[in-house]
Design an enzyme around this catalytic site. Structure first.
Site, PDB file in Angstrom:
ATOM      1  N   GLY A 118       0.809  -1.220   0.000  1.00 37.49           N
ATOM      2  CA  GLY A 118       0.000   0.000   0.000  1.00 37.49           C
ATOM      3  C   GLY A 118       0.840   1.267   0.000  1.00 37.49           C
ATOM      4  O   GLY A 118       0.354   2.342   0.347  1.00 37.49           O
ATOM      5  N   LYS A 178      -5.761  -3.940  -8.561  1.00 42.46           N
ATOM      6  CA  LYS A 178      -7.161  -4.062  -8.136  1.00 42.46           C
ATOM      7  C   LYS A 178      -7.492  -3.163  -6.949  1.00 42.46           C
ATOM      8  O   LYS A 178      -8.595  -2.654  -6.838  1.00 42.46           O
ATOM      9  CB  LYS A 178      -7.449  -5.505  -7.718  1.00 42.46           C
ATOM     10  N   ARG A 201       0.207  -5.052   5.273  1.00 43.39           N
ATOM     11  CA  ARG A 201      -0.975  -5.614   4.611  1.00 43.39           C
ATOM     12  C   ARG A 201      -0.961  -7.122   4.795  1.00 43.39           C
ATOM     13  O   ARG A 201       0.128  -7.724   4.930  1.00 43.39           O
ATOM     14  CB  ARG A 201      -0.883  -5.256   3.118  1.00 43.39           C
ATOM     15  N   HIS A 204      11.836   1.142   1.808  1.00 45.68           N
ATOM     16  CA  HIS A 204      11.494  -0.248   2.145  1.00 45.68           C
ATOM     17  C   HIS A 204      12.519  -0.820   3.127  1.00 45.68           C
ATOM     18  O   HIS A 204      12.483  -2.013   3.442  1.00 45.68           O
ATOM     19  CB  HIS A 204      11.492  -1.119   0.884  1.00 45.68           C
TER      20      HIS A 204
HETATM   21  P1  A3P Z   1      -3.137  -5.099  -5.716  1.00 44.76           P
HETATM   22  O1  A3P Z   1      -2.069  -5.679  -6.582  1.00 44.76           O
HETATM   23  O2  A3P Z   1      -3.658  -6.082  -4.708  1.00 44.76           O
HETATM   24  O3  A3P Z   1      -4.223  -4.447  -6.485  1.00 44.76           O
HETATM   25  P2  A3P Z   1       2.528  -0.785  -3.382  1.00 44.76           P
HETATM   26  O4  A3P Z   1       2.054   0.580  -3.626  1.00 44.76           O
HETATM   27  O5  A3P Z   1       3.101  -0.983  -1.997  1.00 44.76           O
HETATM   28  O6  A3P Z   1       3.435  -1.283  -4.448  1.00 44.76           O
HETATM   29  O7  A3P Z   1       1.240  -1.720  -3.361  1.00 44.76           O
HETATM   30  C1  A3P Z   1       0.527  -1.924  -4.545  1.00 44.76           C
HETATM   31  C2  A3P Z   1      -0.835  -2.417  -4.168  1.00 44.76           C
HETATM   32  O8  A3P Z   1      -1.626  -1.321  -3.669  1.00 44.76           O
HETATM   33  C3  A3P Z   1      -1.595  -2.960  -5.375  1.00 44.76           C
HETATM   34  O9  A3P Z   1      -2.471  -3.939  -4.840  1.00 44.76           O
HETATM   35  C4  A3P Z   1      -2.326  -1.708  -5.858  1.00 44.76           C
HETATM   36  O10 A3P Z   1      -3.414  -1.976  -6.688  1.00 44.76           O
HETATM   37  C5  A3P Z   1      -2.752  -1.118  -4.528  1.00 44.76           C
HETATM   38  N1  A3P Z   1      -3.018   0.317  -4.588  1.00 44.76           N
HETATM   39  C6  A3P Z   1      -2.366   1.262  -5.314  1.00 44.76           C
HETATM   40  N2  A3P Z   1      -2.912   2.455  -5.117  1.00 44.76           N
HETATM   41  C7  A3P Z   1      -3.926   2.293  -4.246  1.00 44.76           C
HETATM   42  C8  A3P Z   1      -4.882   3.179  -3.673  1.00 44.76           C
HETATM   43  N3  A3P Z   1      -4.908   4.482  -3.973  1.00 44.76           N
HETATM   44  N4  A3P Z   1      -5.806   2.652  -2.828  1.00 44.76           N
HETATM   45  C9  A3P Z   1      -5.805   1.343  -2.530  1.00 44.76           C
HETATM   46  N5  A3P Z   1      -4.930   0.458  -3.042  1.00 44.76           N
HETATM   47  C10 A3P Z   1      -3.998   0.919  -3.899  1.00 44.76           C
END
Ligand code: A3P
Length: 301
Positions: free
Chosen positions: A45, A268, A131, A110
């Protein structure tokens, strides 16, 4: 993105990016005490929290109708610490310079808590977003499958799970990474705040208020009644950000350097997708490890 991982002080890091960035940060990076850090494991997230923190801290500077997030990917709004130090303390430029670097005092990282620069741990506040490991794993598998060089055979879900359960994933083991920040948040709640993707999804207003308060930027009563919190939640929502032109285009410096396009950060954006993709055995295996490693600590998903 096809770079191998090596184990350093119990964590799996890419040598030229994560490890180099971690070591450079430890030895050269001096944060200002008012700097704020967002820490996470990839796919937990980060993109969402980046946009929320950026919007909260800049809410008096940018109006929602003319906001940088409408034209800038959240990853370009403020620096990624590892890339920032590589760009600033070596001749290797990784193309991660922020468009708004100077007055925001925000950094994302990270780096595991135990490997963070001591100056960051001692003087600065850090927000950690975690998460459910099942959703992190599935999100990561999709992400890595998209970016995997075509000349390599596809990584099966089974093989990927084996590696993930063994702790072999970027900045992993997942459980150790989350646990270090969880413990730090219990020991020093004024310095480290622990957030969960699922909680933000379930009660966004409560969590955004909590976040702003921790960041030292609490919402006033007037802002609350003016709908400022809801405005920020809408601006940073998956539905909104993922459809913007800037987040659907396919060329940016990251794409050139790492093959990561802005659209790859949005898939998603839901809770529980891991359960749709994993077999009951796979779910059991991940839940079992999570229970073994986290249950006694009070951290659960
Ligand atoms: P999914 O692959 O389950 O859809 P990170 O940003 O740490 O790389 O995490 C990416 C994950 O967060 C992906 O999950 C992405 O779709 C989701 N994500 C990105 N932007 C988001 C937002 N504004 N609200 C909720 N989830 C989001």
């Amino acid at each position: 993105m096809s770079e191998h991982l090596l184990k350093y002080n119990h964590f799996w890091l890419t040598p030229t990016h994560a490890l180099k960035g971690t070591l450079l940060a430890q030895h050269h990076f001096s944060p200002h005490p008012s700097d704020l850090f967002l820490a996470s494991l990839p796919k937990s997230g980060t993109t969402w929290l980046r946009s929320l923190m950026f919007s909260i801290i800049n809410r008096h500077t940018f109006h929602i109708t003319n906001h940088p997030l409408l034209t800038t990917n959240p990853h370009d709004c403020f620096p990624f610490l590892e890339a920032h130090v590589c760009a600033n303390y070596t001749t290797t430029h990784l193309g991660d310079d922020s468009m708004f670097p100077s007055d925001n005092n925000l950094y994302a990282t990270h780096i595991p808590f135990s490997l963070l620069p001591v100056s960051v741990k001692d003087h600065c506040k850090t927000v950690y977003v975690a998460r459910d490991p099942k959703d992190v794993f599935i999100s990561k598998w999709h992400f890595m499958s998209e970016l995997r060089p075509k000349q390599l055979p596809p990584l099966t879900l089974e093989d990927a799970l084996e590696l993930f359960c063994d702790g072999v994933s970027h900045y992993g083991p997942y459980w150790n990474h989350a646990l270090e920040y969880w413990k730090a948040s219990l020991e020093h709640p004024e310095k480290v705040m622990f957030m969960k993707y699922e909680d933000i999804m379930r009660e966004p207003s409560v969590q955004v208020k909590r976040l702003a308060h921790f960041m030292g930027q609490p919402f006033t009563e007037a802002e609350e009644s003016d709908g400022e919190i809801e405005g920020i939640i809408r601006l940073c929502s998956f539905e909104h950000l993922s459809k913007l032109d800037v987040n659907t285009i396919t060329s940016n410096p990251r794409a050139a350097n790492f093959g990561v396009e802005n659209k790859h950060f949005f898939r998603k954006g839901v809770v529980g997708d891991g359960k749709n993709k994993l077999s009951p055995q796979m779910i059991h295996r991940l839940d079992q490890i999570t229970d073994q490693k986290l249950l006694a600590t009070g951290l659960c998903f």
